[in-house]
Write an enzyme that holds these catalytic residues in place. Structure first.
Site, PDB file in Angstrom:
ATOM      1  N   ASP A  57       0.728  -1.022   0.128  1.00 45.94           N
ATOM      2  CA  ASP A  57      -0.064  -0.087   0.006  1.00 45.94           C
ATOM      3  C   ASP A  57       0.878   1.259   0.048  1.00 45.94           C
ATOM      4  O   ASP A  57       0.490   2.331  -0.605  1.00 45.94           O
ATOM      5  CB  ASP A  57      -0.654   0.057   1.349  1.00 45.94           C
ATOM      6  CG  ASP A  57      -2.448  -0.245   0.859  1.00 45.94           C
ATOM      7  OD1 ASP A  57      -2.595  -0.912  -0.474  1.00 45.94           O
ATOM      8  OD2 ASP A  57      -3.363  -0.318   1.463  1.00 45.94           O
TER       9      ASP A  57
ATOM     10  N   ASP B 179      -9.230  -3.660   2.060  1.00 45.65           N
ATOM     11  CA  ASP B 179      -9.003  -3.238   3.431  1.00 45.65           C
ATOM     12  C   ASP B 179      -9.875  -4.095   4.280  1.00 45.65           C
ATOM     13  O   ASP B 179      -9.955  -3.635   5.696  1.00 45.65           O
ATOM     14  CB  ASP B 179      -9.641  -1.692   3.307  1.00 45.65           C
ATOM     15  CG  ASP B 179      -8.539  -1.110   2.600  1.00 45.65           C
ATOM     16  OD1 ASP B 179      -7.378  -1.370   2.271  1.00 45.65           O
ATOM     17  OD2 ASP B 179      -9.085   0.137   1.844  1.00 45.65           O
TER      18      ASP B 179
END
Length: 555
Positions: free
Chosen positions: A393, A446
């Site tokens: 990320d 997520d």
């Protein structure tokens, strides 16, 4: 899992890697903010130090309001006002020449008008000065493409003399206004830049959806594992002496993640993200929509079958042998047409304002199913997987601009190369009190990746007979909620620029579990053994249980 056959299991196992990669690629959260990022680091000078802000352009054609366009303000000129006015605004006029690179023969020819000019042939500041000398109250520049190019200043000059606001319009908006003026219609415009609220109700709903999905998936996963263990225990007692029973045979639909697969997943996810970045187009997006629909159908079918089997146990236990699909429950045959129709209708009408509801239903069903199938055996694998996701990320959001001149993940998430439509592997809720509209979103990655850890914690707590406060499930769930909350805080502090949610979620979940395990002196068990798996050998009327270092027994 209910309603499965051999072919169904094979198809779902083949589909899982692609779905996880798509979920991983959509790991960034955020929405376009009013203040736009200065990607080119345009120089700031006296009179040329405005922020690039999104601007709403209200327009009236022959006295009738015809909606709003969105543009972006220039680095120079008067700043755009924040508040919406009820006044009809200023009349709009086409300029001569269209690029506005030559002075008008006399001053005041555009008195009281907003000038509409084409991009090209001279600098933006030249256009603004010419329009101002001619008496214009504002300048609208039509771009030669849909992207909102940022109007900057040339170097080694001062620009305090430019006092009118200037706004860049996308090509389609400019053509609409130009066509109306060419047809002889009177066009009036008014632009302003309202601020977004600090917190929108949509963010609260999205937080509840994400946390609720992980809670539901964790309990479903733990309950299924417990039922499987009980069934295995029952089979042990019924087996004749000397017969070996391996519980792995009872877990055909469960996929255990290994350290090697976690590392390989990082490499594959990066490659897939680059593929989306380089080749994203309308046809590629359609392919992703089809893939999402297939996964959504499987997820919705699995969830409905498991839910309805409590009320219709006879239909759930009645099986039909179908070609290719193998043995399928009667209940699955009943719900499958509904699930297929539901997904097809969403795909056909996904651009409607309420289509987000169907997308969230399909998405949540898919997440629940994946967290039911994919499991972590211990904290070691979880640490490798979430640490890779953490670095992934950060790299693709914050470091990739060094190599690609833009954030790869943000470009993919926003759908910049597919007409603004991003990949559908996300949950979204419309922003209810935001004057700019749009959606609050969260990528599947997520939810899925930290969800694997939370589900593992609940299975471990049940196997180890932990109390709610003495276990790890409660604190990992609290950590996830806190990490997601911190993501929202970061979005607001960073002016809404896309944030990698796992940057905040991974430390709050994995860090919490590791710290608790270390403090309770249970870290070695969590790291090396995880949950014990039972195999039994029945010998001479006596059965013995052997514990191995993989996930299992929840008797």
């Amino acid at each position: 899992m209910a309603g499965g056959g051999a072919a169904w299991r094979v198809m779902l196992r083949l589909l899982l890697p692609a779905l996880l990669l798509l979920a991983y690629a959509q790991g960034v959260r955020g929405d376009d903010d009013i203040v736009q990022p200065d990607d080119e680091k345009a120089p700031k000078m006296p009179g040329c130090d405005n922020d690039f802000v999104l601007v709403k352009i209200r327009n009236w054609i022959d006295g009738r309001e015809s909606g709003e366009f969105v543009g972006v303000s220039a680095r120079f000129g008067a700043p755009i006002k924040q508040h919406k006015k009820d006044a009809p605004g200023a009349p709009l006029a086409l300029v001569k020449p269209p690029t506005l690179c030559q002075n008008y023969t006399s001053e005041g020819e555009l008195n009281g008008f907003a000038a509409l000019a084409q991009r090209g042939n001279c600098t933006f500041t030249t256009k603004a000065r010419i329009a101002q000398v001619a008496g214009a109250v504002a300048l609208l520049v039509v771009n030669d493409m849909e992207e909102l190019y940022k109007m900057v200043c040339t170097e080694n000059d001062t620009f305090t003399d430019i006092t009118i606001p200037a706004v860049m319009l996308p090509k389609s908006a400019g053509e609409t206004l130009q066509n109306a003026l060419h047809s002889g219609s009177e066009v009036r415009v008014l632009f302003y830049s309202p601020k977004r609220p600090l917190v929108d109700v949509a963010e609260v709903f999205l937080w509840l959806m994400a946390v609720g999905t992980i809670l539901g998936a964790s309990y479903w996963s733990a309950w299924s594992a417990k039922e499987a263990a009980n069934e295995h225990y029952r089979r042990l007692k019924e087996m004749p002496d000397g017969y070996l029973v391996d519980q792995e045979q009872d877990d055909k639909d469960v996929v255990d993640i290994s350290v090697a697969s976690a590392l390989l997943f990082l490499v594959m996810a990066s490659g897939f993200l680059l593929l989306l970045y380089k080749f994203m187009s309308d046809w590629f997006l359609l392919l992703l929509v089809i893939l999402f629909c297939i996964g959504g159908v499987e997820g919705l079918q699995t969830c409905l079958t498991a839910f309805l089997s409590r009320w219709f146990p006879h239909a759930a236990s009645s099986y039909v042998n179908l070609p290719y699909f193998g043995t399928v429950s009667a209940l699955t045959l009943v719900v499958s047409p509904f699930c297929i129709t539901f997904a097809v209708l969403w795909a056909c009408f996904r651009h409607l304002s309420f289509a987000w509801i169907a997308q969230d239903i399909l998405g949540i069903s898919l997440i629940l199913t994946v967290l039911q199938i994919v499991r972590l055996p211990d904290i070691k694998v979880s640490t490798v997987l979430l640490s890779c996701a953490f670095l992934y990320d950060i790299f693709w959001v914050f470091i990739s601009p060094v190599f690609f001149h833009e954030s790869v993940m943000i470009v993919v998430a926003r759908g910049d190369k597919s007409g603004g439509e991003g990949i559908p592997m996300l949950l979204k809720v419309p922003r209810l009190f935001d004057p700019w509209g749009g959606y609050s979103i969260i990528g599947f990655g997520d939810i899925l990746l930290p969800g694997l850890l939370v589900a593992f914690c609940l299975r471990y707590d049940w196997a180890a007979k932990k109390t709610l406060y003495g276990g790890y499930f409660l604190w990992s769930t609290v950590g996830y909620g806190l990490g997601l909350f911190l993501t929202y805080v970061a979005l607001n502090l960073m002016n809404g620029n896309g944030q990698p949610a796992l940057l905040y979620i991974v430390p709050c979940t994995l860090g919490t579990v590791i710290a608790l395990g270390w403090w309770r002196e249970e870290f070695g068990i969590l790291w090396n053994k995880g949950i014990y798996h039972t195999t039994a050998t029945v010998m001479g009327g006596q059965w013995a249980t052997k514990y191995e270092q993989i996930e299992g027994s929840l008797r």
